[in-house]
Enzyme design. Structure first.
Site, PDB file in Angstrom:
ATOM      1  NE  ARG A  72      -3.809  -2.480   1.760  1.00 47.15           N
ATOM      2  CZ  ARG A  72      -4.572  -3.104   2.629  1.00 47.15           C
ATOM      3  NH1 ARG A  72      -4.779  -2.582   3.823  1.00 47.15           N
ATOM      4  NH2 ARG A  72      -5.173  -4.229   2.318  1.00 47.15           N
ATOM      5  CD  GLU A 216     -10.925 -10.798   8.505  1.00 49.81           C
ATOM      6  OE1 GLU A 216      -9.989 -10.674   9.323  1.00 49.81           O
ATOM      7  OE2 GLU A 216     -11.065 -10.045   7.539  1.00 49.81           O
ATOM      8  CE  LYS A 258     -12.138  -7.727   9.888  1.00 45.79           C
ATOM      9  NZ  LYS A 258     -11.093  -6.840  10.383  1.00 45.79           N
ATOM     10  CB  SER A 300     -14.165  -2.440   4.221  1.00 45.44           C
ATOM     11  OG  SER A 300     -12.763  -2.363   4.257  1.00 45.44           O
ATOM     12  N   GLY A 301     -13.195  -5.265   2.751  1.00 48.91           N
ATOM     13  CA  GLY A 301     -12.910  -6.137   1.619  1.00 48.91           C
ATOM     14  C   GLY A 301     -12.535  -5.480   0.300  1.00 48.91           C
ATOM     15  N   GLY A 302     -12.299  -4.165   0.303  1.00 50.22           N
ATOM     16  CA  GLY A 302     -11.943  -3.504  -0.954  1.00 50.22           C
ATOM     17  C   GLY A 302     -13.086  -2.677  -1.534  1.00 50.22           C
ATOM     18  NE  ARG A 333      -8.632  -3.623   1.760  1.00 51.44           N
ATOM     19  CZ  ARG A 333      -8.860  -4.717   1.035  1.00 51.44           C
ATOM     20  NH1 ARG A 333      -8.513  -4.730  -0.245  1.00 51.44           N
ATOM     21  NH2 ARG A 333      -9.416  -5.783   1.560  1.00 51.44           N
TER      22      ARG A 333
HETATM   23  P1  13P Z   1     -10.514  -4.616   5.015  1.00 51.44           P
HETATM   24  O1  13P Z   1     -11.559  -3.842   5.761  1.00 51.44           O
HETATM   25  O2  13P Z   1      -9.575  -3.746   4.237  1.00 51.44           O
HETATM   26  O3  13P Z   1     -11.081  -5.739   4.211  1.00 51.44           O
HETATM   27  O4  13P Z   1      -9.589  -5.298   6.094  1.00 51.44           O
HETATM   28  C1  13P Z   1     -10.184  -5.961   7.140  1.00 51.44           C
HETATM   29  C2  13P Z   1      -9.224  -6.907   7.697  1.00 51.44           C
HETATM   30  O5  13P Z   1      -8.929  -6.855   8.869  1.00 51.44           O
HETATM   31  C3  13P Z   1      -8.629  -7.925   6.828  1.00 51.44           C
HETATM   32  O6  13P Z   1      -8.142  -8.974   7.619  1.00 51.44           O
END
Ligand code: 13P
Length: 388
Positions: A72, A216, A258, A300-302, A333
């Site tokens: 990043r 998660e 999560k 949030s996943g992108g 993110r």
């Molecule tokens: P994002 O919200 O960017 O998907 O990251 C969450 C996270 O903790 C990934 O393991």
């Protein structure tokens, strides 16, 4: 997607301050009989899980591994050094007002041991701001043997000792991320089961150590798949994860789920509106997540920062009063990206970047109440333009 008849009206505990845990249900005694936790651990795990999803706050994931953080940084021309990563994490933990909206912060092994320039440990800065420190403990997703294109998350070896060390350092919860890819013939049962079992073994070890596990299982949004396909895969993954959590004797009251939201793939031509995403996600979770789980904190996943807030908002506006768990956020993110893009490694941009992070945290706090709206974004954009 239709959700079916409304469930009995129920105000989530996180909104009322009442507890779903052992102290208010009167189940404490029987829980302890069923589960292999000391009474102290049981209550501590329940208290931590409840504190993480209390009120209208959510979690900040700042646990990017060094390779992910460096990637990043490289995209924005920021040096990929220990000092740059430390300076960036200092910017995050010292953001004024962060504790108003953030209940817990997930750290990485490097970060949990770092300090501010003046020598104050990040852990102390977070605790002083009322933010509970947590730690990512998996060692990443690796290729799964015999399963082309699929991954399994590793990190169980030696985990008991690492958890004991993190607990001594001051962490009160932990995170482990499993990754599930959607394509024509995947995910396979082998991949889903391997990841679910690892998640459950991790969660059991966390609870033994007195750390509340964040579980998660992330179904990735990369690909052309439809929202329906994401629904089907997410449901199967969650059902398998909860089967394994049960098999491994994980106390559901002392953990946080999560998950991904149920979304169309990034390159799917049909991108459903926010309300349909909220309906599909709530329907999927209601089918697969036991009511004993106190809270769901989405990744949030992108997704763009605004879409993530809008979708979380729609879920709370439409379902908060009729689902058994709190619907919160645990974004990386979608909280950090705007701030990172402003900072770009420059000391002179720290304050503006902190304002951007605080703004996203506020937006997601509003989304937890179902009070987020587009005006919250336009107000900020016009203030930025006028240099306020
Ligand atoms: P994002 O919200 O960017 O998907 O990251 C969450 C996270 O903790 C990934 O393991």
């Amino acid at each position: 997607m239709e959700l079916g008849p409304p469930l009995e009206r129920h105000t989530p505990d996180s909104m009322t301050g009442l507890s779903m845990g052992a102290d208010s249900t009167g189940f404490a005694g029987s829980l302890e009989l069923e589960m292999e936790h000391s009474p102290m651990n049981t209550q501590q795990l329940i208290d931590t899980a409840k504190a993480l999803i209390a009120g209208d706050k959510g979690l900040l994931a700042m646990d990017e591994s060094n390779p992910t953080c460096n990637k990043r940084f490289a995209n924005l021309g920021i040096p990929q050094t220990v000092e740059a990563r430390r300076a960036y994490r200092e910017l995050i933990v010292t953001t004024p007002g962060l504790g108003e909206c953030i209940s817990g912060a997930i750290l990485y092994d490097e970060t949990i041991r770092q300090q501010k320039t003046d020598g104050t440990p990040f852990l102390k800065v977070l605790i002083d701001a009322g933010i509970i420190p947590g730690i990512k403990v998996d060692s990443g997703a690796k290729n799964l043997a015999g399963h082309f294109g699929e991954k399994v998350t590793e990190g169980l070896d030696g985990l008991r000792d690492r958890l004991a060390e993190y607990s001594q350092l001051g962490a009160r919860f932990a995170k482990w991320r499993a990754v599930i890819v959607i394509d024509d013939d995947i995910p396979s049962r082998g991949c889903i089961e391997a990841n679910a079992q690892a998640l459950a073994r991790y969660a059991a070890l966390c609870q033994e150590a007195g750390l509340a596990p964040i579980v998660e299982p992330e179904v990735l949004m990369d690909g052309e798949h439809t929202l329906e396909r994401c629904f089907e895969v997410t449901e199967e993954v969650l059902r398998t994860v909860f089967n394994q959590l049960y098999t491994q004797r994980v106390m559901l009251e002392g953990m946080i789920l999560k998950p991904n939201m149920v979304l169309p793939g990034l390159t799917c031509p049909l991108q459903e509106p926010v309300d349909e995403v909220a309906d599909a996600t709530a329907k999927c979770l209601l089918r697969a997540v036991p009511a004993a789980v106190p809270g769901i904190a989405f990744l949030s996943g992108g997704q763009s920062a605004q879409l993530a807030s809008a979708r979380l908002n729609a879920m709370n506006a439409r379902f908060r009063s009729r689902v058994p768990w709190a619907l919160a956020f645990s974004f990386s993110r979608a909280l950090q990206q705007p701030a990172l893009e402003i900072w770009k490694g420059e000391e002179a941009h720290v304050s503006a970047a902190q304002q951007a992070l605080y703004h996203r945290a506020k937006c997601n706090q509003a989304a937890r109440r179902g009070d987020y709206n587009a005006a919250m974004e336009s107000g900020r954009n016009s203030r930025l333009k006028s240099g306020e």
